[in-house]
Design an enzyme around this catalytic site. Structure first.
Site: not given
Length: 213
Positions: A118, A154, A192-193
């Site tokens: 996060d 990212d 997954e992200y």
């Protein structure tokens, strides 16, 4: 995105003590006894639904892994992956990363993975970022001498912040990629992200840093 509550998650985690470590403080300093074989131990903080840590455990049977995730409703999906694969070198922990020193003694861990953490973009939330100096201190406490952090995201802002945080803490930069999927890096296992964001054309940033001592 709002997390969908799964009220049954706690009970399911309790049903699989062979994969989910309950009362992990009891294993502090003796994690080799938890696994079938005494091997190097790598941990992922914020393991999510477990795609990365499961892939790593399958690809590297000579290494033991622990996926750490605070959210019961998320980590239960990682449990489903482990049950399906029957991986003896992978465990899960449903704990807060800020308290890792309660569960791991100095030198228990060989490597820490931080994947798509996060970003906590607001300045007032800086201390919650997993690459903030207080977290770096916790990792240093549990890692072997010259232990490593492997970081992937990212989010350009978080990546730039993290490089600065690593440098100010005195970590050594061993590897840097500003566009991982266009690099010559081999053996990348996506989260997954990562699959989601890269399919949208987002650049993936990655680095490896090492403690000096």
């Amino acid at each position: 995105m709002r997390l969908r509550n799964k009220p049954w998650a706690k009970d399911k985690l309790l049903e699989y003590p062979q994969y989910v470590v309950h009362n992990p403080e009891q294993n502090r300093g003796k994690w080799n006894e938890v696994f079938d074989a005494p091997q190097p131990l790598h941990i992922e903080i914020g393991t999510g639904k477990g795609r990365f840590i499961t892939g790593m455990a399958k690809a590297n049977p000579h290494i033991n892994y622990i996926g750490i995730e605070m959210q019961e409703s998320v980590i239960v999906s990682a449990l489903d992956r482990i049950i399906e694969e029957e991986l003896s070198n992978l465990k899960l922990m449903n704990v807060d990363a800020a308290e890792l020193a309660k569960y791991f003694a100095p030198g228990d861990v060989d490597r820490v993975y931080l994947n798509f953490s996060d970003p906590w973009p607001k300045t007032r939330h800086e201390k919650r970022r997993l690459t903030f100096k207080s977290f770096l201190s916790v990792y240093e406490e549990i890692l072997v001498p010259k232990g490593e952090i492997h970081f992937k995201t990212d989010n350009q802002g978080l990546f730039e912040y993290s490089l600065k945080s690593f440098s100010e803490y005195g970590l050594l930069l061993k590897y840097l990629s500003l566009d991982l999927h266009q690099s010559d890096f081999e053996g990348n296992i996506m989260t997954e992200y990562e699959e989601k964001f890269s399919s949208l054309g987002n650049r993936i940033y990655r680095c490896e840093v090492q403690y000096k001592n």
